[in-house]
Design a protein around this motif. Structure first.
Motif, PDB file in Angstrom:
ATOM      1  N   GLY A  34       3.220  -0.980   8.258  1.00  0.00           N
ATOM      2  CA  GLY A  34       3.265  -0.183   6.890  1.00  0.00           C
ATOM      3  C   GLY A  34       2.990  -1.168   5.737  1.00  0.00           C
ATOM      4  O   GLY A  34       2.711  -2.494   6.066  1.00  0.00           O
ATOM      5  N   VAL A  35       3.408  -0.838   4.745  1.00  0.00           N
ATOM      6  CA  VAL A  35       3.415  -1.708   3.212  1.00  0.00           C
ATOM      7  C   VAL A  35       4.247  -1.310   2.594  1.00  0.00           C
ATOM      8  O   VAL A  35       4.875   0.008   2.358  1.00  0.00           O
ATOM      9  CB  VAL A  35       1.808  -1.306   2.749  1.00  0.00           C
ATOM     10  CG1 VAL A  35       1.709  -0.022   2.266  1.00  0.00           C
ATOM     11  CG2 VAL A  35       1.724  -2.450   1.677  1.00  0.00           C
ATOM     12  N   ASP A  36       4.805  -2.046   1.406  1.00  0.00           N
ATOM     13  CA  ASP A  36       5.624  -1.894   0.453  1.00  0.00           C
ATOM     14  C   ASP A  36       4.733  -1.058  -0.772  1.00  0.00           C
ATOM     15  O   ASP A  36       3.944  -1.778  -1.363  1.00  0.00           O
ATOM     16  CB  ASP A  36       6.264  -3.066  -0.253  1.00  0.00           C
ATOM     17  CG  ASP A  36       6.920  -2.810  -1.497  1.00  0.00           C
ATOM     18  OD1 ASP A  36       7.212  -1.590  -1.460  1.00  0.00           O
ATOM     19  OD2 ASP A  36       7.589  -3.874  -2.000  1.00  0.00           O
ATOM     20  N   MET A  37       4.658   0.231  -0.866  1.00  0.00           N
ATOM     21  CA  MET A  37       3.760   1.068  -1.473  1.00  0.00           C
ATOM     22  C   MET A  37       4.189   0.644  -3.110  1.00  0.00           C
ATOM     23  O   MET A  37       3.145   0.917  -3.946  1.00  0.00           O
ATOM     24  CB  MET A  37       4.244   2.221  -1.669  1.00  0.00           C
ATOM     25  CG  MET A  37       4.102   3.015  -0.101  1.00  0.00           C
ATOM     26  SD  MET A  37       2.297   2.916   0.228  1.00  0.00           S
ATOM     27  CE  MET A  37       1.767   4.208  -0.916  1.00  0.00           C
ATOM     28  N   GLY A  38       5.259  -0.153  -3.494  1.00  0.00           N
ATOM     29  CA  GLY A  38       5.489  -0.202  -4.653  1.00  0.00           C
ATOM     30  C   GLY A  38       5.347  -1.812  -5.144  1.00  0.00           C
ATOM     31  O   GLY A  38       5.733  -2.212  -6.369  1.00  0.00           O
ATOM     32  N   HIS A  39       4.764  -2.732  -4.067  1.00  0.00           N
ATOM     33  CA  HIS A  39       4.591  -3.941  -4.772  1.00  0.00           C
ATOM     34  C   HIS A  39       3.836  -4.312  -5.691  1.00  0.00           C
ATOM     35  O   HIS A  39       2.549  -3.770  -6.040  1.00  0.00           O
ATOM     36  CB  HIS A  39       4.105  -4.805  -3.427  1.00  0.00           C
ATOM     37  CG  HIS A  39       4.046  -6.334  -3.490  1.00  0.00           C
ATOM     38  ND1 HIS A  39       3.887  -6.948  -4.387  1.00  0.00           N
ATOM     39  CD2 HIS A  39       5.220  -7.139  -2.720  1.00  0.00           C
ATOM     40  CE1 HIS A  39       4.256  -8.385  -4.278  1.00  0.00           C
ATOM     41  NE2 HIS A  39       5.146  -8.280  -3.145  1.00  0.00           N
ATOM     42  N   PRO A  40       4.307  -5.111  -6.807  1.00  0.00           N
ATOM     43  CA  PRO A  40       3.296  -5.282  -7.983  1.00  0.00           C
ATOM     44  C   PRO A  40       2.011  -5.871  -7.683  1.00  0.00           C
ATOM     45  O   PRO A  40       1.133  -5.469  -8.518  1.00  0.00           O
ATOM     46  CB  PRO A  40       4.442  -6.374  -8.817  1.00  0.00           C
ATOM     47  CG  PRO A  40       5.502  -6.293  -8.363  1.00  0.00           C
ATOM     48  CD  PRO A  40       5.628  -5.880  -6.715  1.00  0.00           C
ATOM     49  N   ASP A  41       1.874  -6.373  -6.723  1.00  0.00           N
ATOM     50  CA  ASP A  41       0.593  -7.252  -6.545  1.00  0.00           C
ATOM     51  C   ASP A  41      -0.432  -6.232  -5.616  1.00  0.00           C
ATOM     52  O   ASP A  41      -1.596  -6.576  -5.530  1.00  0.00           O
ATOM     53  CB  ASP A  41       0.566  -8.432  -5.667  1.00  0.00           C
ATOM     54  CG  ASP A  41       1.195  -9.579  -6.305  1.00  0.00           C
ATOM     55  OD1 ASP A  41       1.681  -9.302  -7.482  1.00  0.00           O
ATOM     56  OD2 ASP A  41       1.034 -10.717  -5.830  1.00  0.00           O
ATOM     57  N   LEU A  42       0.009  -5.321  -5.308  1.00  0.00           N
ATOM     58  CA  LEU A  42      -0.683  -4.233  -4.582  1.00  0.00           C
ATOM     59  C   LEU A  42      -0.573  -2.868  -5.003  1.00  0.00           C
ATOM     60  O   LEU A  42      -1.507  -2.159  -4.652  1.00  0.00           O
ATOM     61  CB  LEU A  42      -0.208  -4.237  -3.035  1.00  0.00           C
ATOM     62  CG  LEU A  42      -0.148  -5.459  -2.200  1.00  0.00           C
ATOM     63  CD1 LEU A  42       0.777  -5.269  -0.935  1.00  0.00           C
ATOM     64  CD2 LEU A  42      -1.479  -6.021  -1.951  1.00  0.00           C
ATOM     65  N   VAL A  43       0.313  -2.528  -5.848  1.00  0.00           N
ATOM     66  CA  VAL A  43       0.574  -0.824  -6.189  1.00  0.00           C
ATOM     67  C   VAL A  43      -0.593  -0.268  -6.736  1.00  0.00           C
ATOM     68  O   VAL A  43      -0.813   0.841  -6.344  1.00  0.00           O
ATOM     69  CB  VAL A  43       1.572  -0.861  -7.297  1.00  0.00           C
ATOM     70  CG1 VAL A  43       1.320  -1.650  -8.526  1.00  0.00           C
ATOM     71  CG2 VAL A  43       2.253   0.464  -7.234  1.00  0.00           C
ATOM     72  N   GLY A  44      -1.518  -0.901  -7.349  1.00  0.00           N
ATOM     73  CA  GLY A  44      -2.770  -0.083  -7.922  1.00  0.00           C
ATOM     74  C   GLY A  44      -3.979   0.175  -6.943  1.00  0.00           C
ATOM     75  O   GLY A  44      -4.747   1.365  -7.213  1.00  0.00           O
ATOM     76  N   ARG A  45      -3.604  -0.468  -5.655  1.00  0.00           N
ATOM     77  CA  ARG A  45      -4.628  -0.324  -4.833  1.00  0.00           C
ATOM     78  C   ARG A  45      -4.148   0.375  -3.381  1.00  0.00           C
ATOM     79  O   ARG A  45      -4.969   0.546  -2.431  1.00  0.00           O
ATOM     80  CB  ARG A  45      -5.151  -1.885  -4.488  1.00  0.00           C
ATOM     81  CG  ARG A  45      -5.827  -2.416  -5.387  1.00  0.00           C
ATOM     82  CD  ARG A  45      -6.009  -3.903  -5.522  1.00  0.00           C
ATOM     83  NE  ARG A  45      -6.924  -4.084  -4.279  1.00  0.00           N
ATOM     84  CZ  ARG A  45      -7.081  -4.911  -3.381  1.00  0.00           C
ATOM     85  NH1 ARG A  45      -6.078  -6.110  -3.515  1.00  0.00           N
ATOM     86  NH2 ARG A  45      -7.928  -5.161  -2.311  1.00  0.00           N
ATOM     87  N   LEU A  46      -2.967   1.109  -3.690  1.00  0.00           N
ATOM     88  CA  LEU A  46      -2.526   1.605  -2.331  1.00  0.00           C
ATOM     89  C   LEU A  46      -2.618   3.227  -2.828  1.00  0.00           C
ATOM     90  O   LEU A  46      -2.398   3.831  -3.841  1.00  0.00           O
ATOM     91  CB  LEU A  46      -1.227   1.270  -2.109  1.00  0.00           C
ATOM     92  CG  LEU A  46      -0.959  -0.105  -1.589  1.00  0.00           C
ATOM     93  CD1 LEU A  46       0.317  -0.516  -1.505  1.00  0.00           C
ATOM     94  CD2 LEU A  46      -1.722  -0.141  -0.160  1.00  0.00           C
ATOM     95  N   SER A  47      -3.022   4.080  -2.115  1.00  0.00           N
ATOM     96  CA  SER A  47      -2.566   5.409  -2.234  1.00  0.00           C
ATOM     97  C   SER A  47      -2.054   6.186  -1.020  1.00  0.00           C
ATOM     98  O   SER A  47      -2.547   5.763   0.228  1.00  0.00           O
ATOM     99  CB  SER A  47      -3.928   6.230  -2.729  1.00  0.00           C
ATOM    100  OG  SER A  47      -4.864   6.296  -1.478  1.00  0.00           O
ATOM    101  N   ALA A  48      -1.620   7.384  -1.184  1.00  0.00           N
ATOM    102  CA  ALA A  48      -0.894   8.222  -0.065  1.00  0.00           C
ATOM    103  C   ALA A  48      -2.061   8.485   0.966  1.00  0.00           C
ATOM    104  O   ALA A  48      -1.946   8.588   2.171  1.00  0.00           O
ATOM    105  CB  ALA A  48      -0.055   9.209  -0.739  1.00  0.00           C
ATOM    106  N   ALA A  49      -3.162   8.820   0.150  1.00  0.00           N
ATOM    107  CA  ALA A  49      -4.313   9.357   1.122  1.00  0.00           C
ATOM    108  C   ALA A  49      -4.736   8.271   1.853  1.00  0.00           C
ATOM    109  O   ALA A  49      -5.350   8.561   2.945  1.00  0.00           O
ATOM    110  CB  ALA A  49      -5.552   9.921   0.127  1.00  0.00           C
TER     111      ALA A  49
END
Lengths: 453, 78
Positions: free
Chosen positions: A215-230
């Protein structure tokens, strides 16, 4: 449910195992005990179906202070946070965690469980580990006694816990730059420099990279804008949120940002790629083949061009992985998998001829002795790889073919982004044709060190 | 009652997964997943049924499911 049998005295370390004892404290106590037991000193009381609601009351009647997981947001109760409570009650599963002293003072045992109508069983709580350490594969390890092995295991686990605790205490400080030579490398990690990523004009834009992992840390500052639930999906019955760390680390390497926060060196490759995070490994880092296949199926259905899989099983070629790899290639998708780290034959699925197998290189560009060999197609930086970890850890350094694999996947995304003709089999050939040749046999490093376009 | 195990069935590609699923179910195989993109069906059955479904036309392979773990035995990973 296995019920504790016999009259073995429960572990009695120096510090009492309270419901709120931190894991490292329990581990220290276990090491001091040195009896080879993997018991934490606490107990888990399992209530019978239908009788579960009586759990907290019966414990209260015994004079215990009971904390209820429902008192916490989303029932995210951590044992450390229950303060001086004697027990922590998990209503969803009908189980109570009881401190060692509290249990002993009240004569709670497997025998006592039999006399209590509402209780299914009372069992010792055990430590749980994600993955063995390299020492397990060291020669002579098998000659050590179980007690030594357990103690080694606990020591390794404890040092990891201490390292993380240290990270938690200090706000991760920038890496110390030693000497002028390293200063020129401070813009990026050694792995990205070795793959010549900074010299590449490519960003991996319009390329979908699926990382099938924990999985992934959905709230990680380096990734957060590039992750979506979809674009995230779990195949293991747990939320996608990465409680292990392995998946977040791999995603950081394959797809992390061009300019990380806090002036960190660049560690991610396909900084404009679309990230798909498939959770096919549980938070303990384990899974089954059918979950991995479900993840591959999902990635193909979502039109990915690259799949990164840092996972495996030490077995021979599995026909279903070969078929999945073939299906992927014919749909213009390349599956890249870790060869494994026990210095033995390449694991499945990387051993399938339709799946690209990745070996692990040290910074001096020699294959690490633990990197599996045999069917190896390419190699990537795998030693001391700096990348993302779930908050609050934020960043960390890990090693293995697991870390080499997302380097290859990231470079594959850059190549795929450079030309729409580089897909599936042609992408595979391009990666091999452009790899930097290394003075080691193909069974160790394949075509060599992966290079960015 | 014979022990049920998890199996991974690879289709040969000359028959639709829907057809295969029907045949498998008729043989007593419990289908969990139909993975259309990769031509694979997963599910549970005892050894006897697993042996029997190997003979169904359109099935290339029947293998037991296996545990999968993270590649690196890295002490810093937990």
């Amino acid at each position: 449910m296995v019920t504790r049998k016999g009259g073995k005295k429960p572990p009695s370390g120096t510090a009492p195992a309270r419901a709120s004892s931190p894991v490292d404290e329990l581990l220290s106590a276990a090491m001091e005990r040195g009896d080879g037991s993997l018991e934490t000193g606490r107990y888990l009381v399992t209530y019978k179906k239908g009788a579960a609601e009586q759990g907290p009351q019966t414990l209260s009647k015994k004079g215990m202070r009971v904390a209820d997981a429902r008192e916490y947001t989303m029932q995210a109760a951590a044992a450390e946070s229950v303060g001086d409570a004697d027990a922590l009650w998990f209503p969803e599963i009908g189980v109570a965690l009881v401190g060692g002293e509290a249990a002993q003072e009240r004569g709670m045992s497997a025998k006592a469980a039999a006399s209590d109508n509402s209780v299914e069983s009372i069992d010792p709580e055990y430590f749980v580990f994600a993955q063995g350490s390299p020492s397990e594969s060291l020669p002579g390890f098998s000659e050590t006694t179980l007690e030594n092995a357990t103690s080694e295991y606990l020591r390794g686990f404890l040092s990891a816990a201490e390292a993380i605790a240290r990270d938690l205490r200090r706000d991760v400080t920038p890496p110390q730059v030693e000497g002028a030579e390293k200063a020129s490398e401070a813009d990026a990690t050694w792995g990205l420099n070795a793959c010549r990523v900074l010299q590449s004009a490519q960003s991996g834009a319009d390329i979908k990279v699926a990382v099938l992992d924990s999985g992934v840390d959905m709230g990680h500052p380096d990734l957060v804008g590039r992750l979506s639930a979809a674009r995230t999906q779990s195949f293991v019955g747990q939320p996608v949120q990465d409680l292990h760390g392995h998946g977040t680390h791999c995603i950081g390497t394959a797809c992390g940002p061009q300019s990380p926060e806090e002036s960190k060196p660049r560690y991610g490759i396909g900084f404009q790629s679309t990230i798909l995070a498939g959770k096919v490994l549980s938070n303990s880092g384990s899974s089954v083949g059918s979950s991995v296949l479900a993840g591959i199926n999902w990635a193909i259905a979502n039109g990915c061009q690259v799949i990164s899989m840092s996972l495996g099983t030490p077995v021979g070629v599995q026909p279903y992985y070969t078929a999945a790899g073939q299906a992927a290639l014919s749909r213009g998708l390349l599956i890249i998998a870790a060869a494994g780290n026990i210095g033995s034959n390449t694991d499945a699925p990387a051993n399938s001829p339709t799946i690209m197998s990745v070996a692990w290189l040290n910074p001096n560009l020699s294959p690490n002795p633990f990197s599996n060999l045999g069917k190896i197609d390419i190699a990537g930086p795998g030693q001391d790889v700096f990348s993302t970890l779930p908050m609050p850890r934020r960043y960390g350094v890990l090693s293995g073919t697991s870390m080499a694999t997302p380097h290859v996947a990231g470079c594959a995304a850059l190549w795929a982004g450079s030309s729409p003709s580089l897909r599936g089999p042609s992408l595979w050939m391009k990666l091999q044709a452009t790899a930097r040749r290394l003075p080691f046999p193909g069974i160790r490093v394949g075509a060599g060190l992966v290079q960015a376009p | 009652m014979p022990e049920k195990k998890h199996w991974i069935i690879t289709a040969s590609g000359d028959r639709s997964l829907r057809d295969l699923k029907k045949k498998l179910t008729e043989s007593g195989f419990t289908v969990d997943q139909e993975l259309e993109e990769i031509g694979i069906i997963t599910g549970t059955a005892d050894d006897r049924i697993a042996e029997k479904v190997r003979l169904i036309p359109g099935i290339a392979d029947v293998s037991p499911d296996i545990p999968v773990e993270i590649g690196p035995p890295d002490a810093a990973t937990w």
